[in-house]
Motif scaffolding. Structure first.
Motif, PDB file in Angstrom:
ATOM      1  N   ILE A  41       0.850  -1.186   0.000  1.00  0.00           N
ATOM      2  CA  ILE A  41       0.000   0.000   0.000  1.00  0.00           C
ATOM      3  C   ILE A  41       0.889   1.240   0.000  1.00  0.00           C
ATOM      4  O   ILE A  41       1.908   1.299   0.700  1.00  0.00           O
ATOM      5  CB  ILE A  41      -0.906   0.001   1.250  1.00  0.00           C
ATOM      6  CG1 ILE A  41      -1.808  -1.228   1.211  1.00  0.00           C
ATOM      7  CG2 ILE A  41      -1.722   1.293   1.332  1.00  0.00           C
ATOM      8  CD1 ILE A  41      -2.498  -1.512   2.517  1.00  0.00           C
ATOM      9  N   GLY A  42       0.501   2.228  -0.802  1.00  0.00           N
ATOM     10  CA  GLY A  42       1.259   3.469  -0.858  1.00  0.00           C
ATOM     11  C   GLY A  42       0.357   4.647  -1.197  1.00  0.00           C
ATOM     12  O   GLY A  42      -0.851   4.483  -1.402  1.00  0.00           O
ATOM     13  N   THR A  43       0.963   5.816  -1.272  1.00  0.00           N
ATOM     14  CA  THR A  43       0.238   7.046  -1.573  1.00  0.00           C
ATOM     15  C   THR A  43       0.801   7.678  -2.835  1.00  0.00           C
ATOM     16  O   THR A  43       2.021   7.797  -2.986  1.00  0.00           O
ATOM     17  CB  THR A  43       0.377   8.052  -0.404  1.00  0.00           C
ATOM     18  OG1 THR A  43      -0.078   7.423   0.791  1.00  0.00           O
ATOM     19  CG2 THR A  43      -0.430   9.303  -0.658  1.00  0.00           C
ATOM     20  N   VAL A  44      -0.086   8.087  -3.743  1.00  0.00           N
ATOM     21  CA  VAL A  44       0.337   8.776  -4.959  1.00  0.00           C
ATOM     22  C   VAL A  44       0.816  10.165  -4.558  1.00  0.00           C
ATOM     23  O   VAL A  44       0.091  10.915  -3.903  1.00  0.00           O
ATOM     24  CB  VAL A  44      -0.825   8.887  -5.972  1.00  0.00           C
ATOM     25  CG1 VAL A  44      -0.414   9.719  -7.176  1.00  0.00           C
ATOM     26  CG2 VAL A  44      -1.296   7.505  -6.404  1.00  0.00           C
ATOM     27  N   ILE A  45       2.063  10.498  -4.960  1.00  0.00           N
ATOM     28  CA  ILE A  45       2.591  11.813  -4.610  1.00  0.00           C
ATOM     29  C   ILE A  45       2.887  12.677  -5.822  1.00  0.00           C
ATOM     30  O   ILE A  45       3.164  13.872  -5.684  1.00  0.00           O
ATOM     31  CB  ILE A  45       3.858  11.692  -3.729  1.00  0.00           C
ATOM     32  CG1 ILE A  45       4.970  10.938  -4.462  1.00  0.00           C
ATOM     33  CG2 ILE A  45       3.535  11.028  -2.407  1.00  0.00           C
ATOM     34  CD1 ILE A  45       6.316  11.044  -3.780  1.00  0.00           C
ATOM     35  N   TYR A  46       2.822  12.093  -7.031  1.00  0.00           N
ATOM     36  CA  TYR A  46       3.136  12.867  -8.238  1.00  0.00           C
ATOM     37  C   TYR A  46       2.661  12.092  -9.460  1.00  0.00           C
ATOM     38  O   TYR A  46       2.636  10.861  -9.451  1.00  0.00           O
ATOM     39  CB  TYR A  46       4.652  13.096  -8.323  1.00  0.00           C
ATOM     40  CG  TYR A  46       5.125  13.805  -9.566  1.00  0.00           C
ATOM     41  CD1 TYR A  46       4.904  15.166  -9.735  1.00  0.00           C
ATOM     42  CD2 TYR A  46       5.786  13.111 -10.560  1.00  0.00           C
ATOM     43  CE1 TYR A  46       5.345  15.820 -10.876  1.00  0.00           C
ATOM     44  CE2 TYR A  46       6.233  13.757 -11.707  1.00  0.00           C
ATOM     45  CZ  TYR A  46       6.006  15.110 -11.864  1.00  0.00           C
ATOM     46  OH  TYR A  46       6.429  15.757 -12.994  1.00  0.00           O
ATOM     47  N   PHE A  47       2.264  12.813 -10.523  1.00  0.00           N
ATOM     48  CA  PHE A  47       1.932  12.191 -11.805  1.00  0.00           C
ATOM     49  C   PHE A  47       2.855  12.753 -12.863  1.00  0.00           C
ATOM     50  O   PHE A  47       2.913  13.971 -13.064  1.00  0.00           O
ATOM     51  CB  PHE A  47       0.474  12.453 -12.179  1.00  0.00           C
ATOM     52  CG  PHE A  47       0.095  11.863 -13.511  1.00  0.00           C
ATOM     53  CD1 PHE A  47       0.011  10.501 -13.688  1.00  0.00           C
ATOM     54  CD2 PHE A  47      -0.144  12.688 -14.596  1.00  0.00           C
ATOM     55  CE1 PHE A  47      -0.327   9.954 -14.917  1.00  0.00           C
ATOM     56  CE2 PHE A  47      -0.488  12.157 -15.832  1.00  0.00           C
ATOM     57  CZ  PHE A  47      -0.571  10.782 -15.989  1.00  0.00           C
ATOM     58  N   ASN A  48       3.603  11.889 -13.540  1.00  0.00           N
ATOM     59  CA  ASN A  48       4.508  12.298 -14.609  1.00  0.00           C
ATOM     60  C   ASN A  48       3.749  12.229 -15.931  1.00  0.00           C
ATOM     61  O   ASN A  48       3.498  11.143 -16.448  1.00  0.00           O
ATOM     62  CB  ASN A  48       5.731  11.377 -14.636  1.00  0.00           C
ATOM     63  CG  ASN A  48       6.755  11.795 -15.663  1.00  0.00           C
ATOM     64  OD1 ASN A  48       6.446  12.491 -16.627  1.00  0.00           O
ATOM     65  ND2 ASN A  48       7.981  11.375 -15.451  1.00  0.00           N
ATOM     66  N   PHE A  58       5.915   4.637  -0.400  1.00  0.00           N
ATOM     67  CA  PHE A  58       5.538   3.562   0.530  1.00  0.00           C
ATOM     68  C   PHE A  58       5.822   3.934   1.971  1.00  0.00           C
ATOM     69  O   PHE A  58       5.141   3.515   2.873  1.00  0.00           O
ATOM     70  CB  PHE A  58       6.288   2.274   0.204  1.00  0.00           C
ATOM     71  CG  PHE A  58       6.201   1.910  -1.245  1.00  0.00           C
ATOM     72  CD1 PHE A  58       5.010   1.502  -1.801  1.00  0.00           C
ATOM     73  CD2 PHE A  58       7.306   2.025  -2.053  1.00  0.00           C
ATOM     74  CE1 PHE A  58       4.923   1.187  -3.135  1.00  0.00           C
ATOM     75  CE2 PHE A  58       7.228   1.696  -3.394  1.00  0.00           C
ATOM     76  CZ  PHE A  58       6.043   1.290  -3.934  1.00  0.00           C
ATOM     77  N   ASN A  59       6.894   4.650   2.178  1.00  0.00           N
ATOM     78  CA  ASN A  59       7.246   5.133   3.514  1.00  0.00           C
ATOM     79  C   ASN A  59       8.083   6.396   3.319  1.00  0.00           C
ATOM     80  O   ASN A  59       8.109   6.941   2.224  1.00  0.00           O
ATOM     81  CB  ASN A  59       7.972   4.050   4.332  1.00  0.00           C
ATOM     82  CG  ASN A  59       9.233   3.562   3.654  1.00  0.00           C
ATOM     83  OD1 ASN A  59       9.990   4.346   3.092  1.00  0.00           O
ATOM     84  ND2 ASN A  59       9.474   2.260   3.700  1.00  0.00           N
ATOM     85  N   GLY A  60       8.774   6.826   4.312  1.00  0.00           N
ATOM     86  CA  GLY A  60       9.521   8.077   4.212  1.00  0.00           C
ATOM     87  C   GLY A  60      10.655   8.080   3.207  1.00  0.00           C
ATOM     88  O   GLY A  60      11.083   9.134   2.757  1.00  0.00           O
ATOM     89  N   THR A  61      11.148   6.899   2.803  1.00  0.00           N
ATOM     90  CA  THR A  61      12.311   6.863   1.916  1.00  0.00           C
ATOM     91  C   THR A  61      12.102   6.087   0.619  1.00  0.00           C
ATOM     92  O   THR A  61      12.882   6.249  -0.307  1.00  0.00           O
ATOM     93  CB  THR A  61      13.530   6.256   2.640  1.00  0.00           C
ATOM     94  OG1 THR A  61      13.188   4.936   3.068  1.00  0.00           O
ATOM     95  CG2 THR A  61      13.933   7.099   3.835  1.00  0.00           C
ATOM     96  N   GLN A  62      11.092   5.247   0.535  1.00  0.00           N
ATOM     97  CA  GLN A  62      10.900   4.428  -0.663  1.00  0.00           C
ATOM     98  C   GLN A  62       9.766   4.963  -1.522  1.00  0.00           C
ATOM     99  O   GLN A  62       8.660   5.199  -1.022  1.00  0.00           O
ATOM    100  CB  GLN A  62      10.587   2.984  -0.290  1.00  0.00           C
ATOM    101  CG  GLN A  62      11.754   2.262   0.318  1.00  0.00           C
ATOM    102  CD  GLN A  62      11.380   0.832   0.648  1.00  0.00           C
ATOM    103  OE1 GLN A  62      10.363   0.592   1.285  1.00  0.00           O
ATOM    104  NE2 GLN A  62      12.210  -0.101   0.208  1.00  0.00           N
ATOM    105  N   GLN A  63      10.065   5.115  -2.817  1.00  0.00           N
ATOM    106  CA  GLN A  63       9.046   5.526  -3.773  1.00  0.00           C
ATOM    107  C   GLN A  63       9.439   5.033  -5.160  1.00  0.00           C
ATOM    108  O   GLN A  63      10.611   4.984  -5.494  1.00  0.00           O
ATOM    109  CB  GLN A  63       8.855   7.038  -3.756  1.00  0.00           C
ATOM    110  CG  GLN A  63      10.119   7.837  -4.043  1.00  0.00           C
ATOM    111  CD  GLN A  63       9.957   9.307  -3.727  1.00  0.00           C
ATOM    112  OE1 GLN A  63       9.255   9.674  -2.799  1.00  0.00           O
ATOM    113  NE2 GLN A  63      10.607  10.150  -4.512  1.00  0.00           N
TER     114      GLN A  63
END
Length: 76
Positions: A41-48, A58-63
């Motif tokens: 589970i993760g959060t969308v933070i940007y759309f390219n 996914f957490n503070g360091t992985q995306q």
């Protein structure tokens, strides 16, 4: 073959509508998603827009970037 002005306008409107539909995003920034391959589970933070991929954190360091076909909305 010469098209009438009305035919040209209708054609352009149809093309613009299909372009708008193609460019519509499945998810928006802040959406919580599940990655299909890993069930993480993760959060969308940007759309390219260039690559049509979502950056999911996914957490503070992985995306990582994912296509919309690799994601589903999170559900409990």
């Amino acid at each position: 073959m010469i098209q009438s002005l009305d035919q040209m306008r209708k054609s352009l409107k149809a093309e613009n509508i299909s372009e708008r539909i193609d460019s519509m995003q499945s998810f928006k920034v802040g959406d919580v998603v599940t990655i299909l391959a890993t069930k993480v589970i993760g959060t969308v933070i940007y759309f390219n827009e260039k690559d049509n991929k979502y950056l999911v954190r996914f957490n503070g360091t992985q995306q990582l970037y994912y296509a919309d076909t690799e994601l589903v909305p999170y559900s409990k």
